[in-house]
Scaffold this motif. Structure first.
Motif, PDB file in Angstrom:
ATOM      1  N   ILE A  22       0.832  -1.205   0.000  1.00  0.00           N
ATOM      2  CA  ILE A  22       0.000   0.000   0.000  1.00  0.00           C
ATOM      3  C   ILE A  22       0.865   1.253   0.000  1.00  0.00           C
ATOM      4  O   ILE A  22       0.577   2.238  -0.688  1.00  0.00           O
ATOM      5  N   SER A  23       1.949   1.233   0.767  1.00  0.00           N
ATOM      6  CA  SER A  23       2.855   2.376   0.851  1.00  0.00           C
ATOM      7  C   SER A  23       3.505   2.679  -0.494  1.00  0.00           C
ATOM      8  O   SER A  23       3.587   3.839  -0.905  1.00  0.00           O
ATOM      9  N   ILE A  24       3.971   1.648  -1.173  1.00  0.00           N
ATOM     10  CA  ILE A  24       4.590   1.831  -2.487  1.00  0.00           C
ATOM     11  C   ILE A  24       3.595   2.407  -3.479  1.00  0.00           C
ATOM     12  O   ILE A  24       3.906   3.332  -4.241  1.00  0.00           O
ATOM     13  N   ALA A  25       2.370   1.881  -3.462  1.00  0.00           N
ATOM     14  CA  ALA A  25       1.330   2.360  -4.376  1.00  0.00           C
ATOM     15  C   ALA A  25       1.002   3.832  -4.108  1.00  0.00           C
ATOM     16  O   ALA A  25       0.894   4.640  -5.039  1.00  0.00           O
ATOM     17  N   ALA A  26       0.857   4.198  -2.833  1.00  0.00           N
ATOM     18  CA  ALA A  26       0.527   5.582  -2.479  1.00  0.00           C
ATOM     19  C   ALA A  26       1.641   6.536  -2.887  1.00  0.00           C
ATOM     20  O   ALA A  26       1.386   7.644  -3.381  1.00  0.00           O
ATOM     21  N   SER A  27       2.884   6.119  -2.683  1.00  0.00           N
ATOM     22  CA  SER A  27       4.024   6.969  -3.015  1.00  0.00           C
ATOM     23  C   SER A  27       4.119   7.203  -4.518  1.00  0.00           C
ATOM     24  O   SER A  27       4.420   8.312  -4.972  1.00  0.00           O
ATOM     25  N   ILE A  28       3.852   6.165  -5.299  1.00  0.00           N
ATOM     26  CA  ILE A  28       3.890   6.304  -6.764  1.00  0.00           C
ATOM     27  C   ILE A  28       2.743   7.176  -7.250  1.00  0.00           C
ATOM     28  O   ILE A  28       2.920   8.022  -8.146  1.00  0.00           O
ATOM     29  N   LEU A  29       1.565   7.019  -6.668  1.00  0.00           N
ATOM     30  CA  LEU A  29       0.412   7.810  -7.080  1.00  0.00           C
ATOM     31  C   LEU A  29       0.614   9.301  -6.817  1.00  0.00           C
ATOM     32  O   LEU A  29       0.040  10.137  -7.517  1.00  0.00           O
ATOM     33  N   LEU A  30       1.426   9.645  -5.827  1.00  0.00           N
ATOM     34  CA  LEU A  30       1.705  11.061  -5.552  1.00  0.00           C
ATOM     35  C   LEU A  30       2.406  11.738  -6.723  1.00  0.00           C
ATOM     36  O   LEU A  30       2.350  12.968  -6.861  1.00  0.00           O
ATOM     37  N   LEU A  31       3.062  10.955  -7.570  1.00  0.00           N
ATOM     38  CA  LEU A  31       3.747  11.518  -8.737  1.00  0.00           C
ATOM     39  C   LEU A  31       2.792  11.821  -9.876  1.00  0.00           C
ATOM     40  O   LEU A  31       3.163  12.516 -10.832  1.00  0.00           O
ATOM     41  N   PHE A  32       1.576  11.314  -9.783  1.00  0.00           N
ATOM     42  CA  PHE A  32       0.609  11.476 -10.872  1.00  0.00           C
ATOM     43  C   PHE A  32      -0.702  12.047 -10.349  1.00  0.00           C
ATOM     44  O   PHE A  32      -1.688  11.312 -10.200  1.00  0.00           O
ATOM     45  N   PRO A  33      -0.730  13.342 -10.029  1.00  0.00           N
ATOM     46  CA  PRO A  33      -1.950  13.973  -9.508  1.00  0.00           C
ATOM     47  C   PRO A  33      -3.141  13.768 -10.446  1.00  0.00           C
ATOM     48  O   PRO A  33      -3.022  13.981 -11.651  1.00  0.00           O
ATOM     49  N   ASN A  34      -4.231  13.343  -9.870  1.00  0.00           N
ATOM     50  CA  ASN A  34      -5.453  13.092 -10.632  1.00  0.00           C
ATOM     51  C   ASN A  34      -5.242  12.023 -11.699  1.00  0.00           C
ATOM     52  O   ASN A  34      -5.969  11.974 -12.685  1.00  0.00           O
ATOM     53  N   GLY A  35      -4.193  11.209 -11.524  1.00  0.00           N
ATOM     54  CA  GLY A  35      -3.925  10.142 -12.477  1.00  0.00           C
ATOM     55  C   GLY A  35      -3.313  10.600 -13.784  1.00  0.00           C
ATOM     56  O   GLY A  35      -3.272   9.836 -14.759  1.00  0.00           O
ATOM     57  N   GLU A  36      -2.785  11.825 -13.827  1.00  0.00           N
ATOM     58  CA  GLU A  36      -2.213  12.369 -15.059  1.00  0.00           C
ATOM     59  C   GLU A  36      -0.688  12.423 -14.965  1.00  0.00           C
ATOM     60  O   GLU A  36      -0.119  12.684 -13.909  1.00  0.00           O
ATOM     61  N   THR A  37      -0.024  12.187 -16.110  1.00  0.00           N
ATOM     62  CA  THR A  37       1.434  12.103 -16.143  1.00  0.00           C
ATOM     63  C   THR A  37       2.121  13.411 -16.510  1.00  0.00           C
ATOM     64  O   THR A  37       3.319  13.567 -16.285  1.00  0.00           O
ATOM     65  N   GLU A  38       1.387  14.362 -17.082  1.00  0.00           N
ATOM     66  CA  GLU A  38       2.009  15.583 -17.611  1.00  0.00           C
ATOM     67  C   GLU A  38       2.688  16.417 -16.524  1.00  0.00           C
ATOM     68  O   GLU A  38       3.709  17.070 -16.776  1.00  0.00           O
TER      69      GLU A  38
END
Length: 210
Positions: A22-38
């Motif tokens: 869960i920690s790894i997933a949350a940390s990675i998701l912080l790099l993609f706000p709203n699920g966007e990569t730009e």
């Protein structure tokens, strides 16, 4: 009634595995706000998120510790076997390392939560005109938004125009990392105590353990 350090270690390792994922997933998701990569490509991500504290601090380090604890828990040696005590001792060392790494993750996540997200917002300049600016409007050092804490005032969240819903995204994920880090510290503290019992008594605190 018998107390088994092996069973306790098995439960701790299982929980640590789940928390690490869960920690790894949350940390990675912080790099993609709203699920966007730009925004990652444009470097519009806070430094706390870029440090990926949940990836290494409460992620991979915890995985290694959980493997060590699981190895101690699955040892089939007898209660008085030396290998059981050695594995329990190694699990204690790993647990102490995880406490340090989880505390670091906790500190970085707390700072990221306090400073708020990096977003696009309007700034007033001369002649009462407004220009759009990328920054952290909720940072305590700038106080651009309001002297009140943004965490308790959802009406301030609308200041961030882009990324959409970035404030809520930031709050939820950093809170997850903070909670997970605290749980990991508690579990590893429990394993340290359990490990000491395992070093002294072996697999179980009962002479007739099968």
């Amino acid at each position: 009634m018998k107390m088994c350090p092996r069973r306790c270690a098995h439960c701790v390792s299982s929980l640590l595995f789940c928390l690490a994922v869960i920690s790894i997933a949350a940390s990675i998701l912080l790099l993609f706000p709203n699920g966007e990569t730009e925004y990652l490509k444009e470097a519009h991500i806070t430094c706390q998120a870029l440090l990926l504290p949940g990836l290494w601090g409460s992620g991979f380090m915890v995985f290694l510790a959980a493997l060590s604890i699981h190895n101690a828990a699955t040892d089939r040696c007898c209660c008085f076997c030396t290998s059981t005590r050695v594995k329990m001792f190694v699990s204690i060392i790993w647990s102490k390392l995880v406490i340090v790494s989880s505390c670091i993750c906790l500190g970085i996540s707390a700072l990221g939560l306090a400073n708020g997200p990096l977003c696009l917002f309007n700034v007033s300049v001369s002649n009462n005109t407004q220009v759009q600016h990328w920054g952290t409007p909720f940072n305590t050092s700038s106080m651009i938004a309001s002297p009140d804490c943004y965490l308790y005032n959802p009406s301030l969240w609308e200041i961030c125009e882009r990324p959409k819903n970035v404030v809520l995204w930031n709050i939820i994920l950093f809170l997850i990392l903070i909670i997970i880090s605290c749980l990991q510290v508690l579990l590893c503290t429990l394993q340290i105590i359990n490990g000491y019992f395992g070093c002294v008594f072996g697999r179980c605190l009962h002479a007739n353990t099968k």
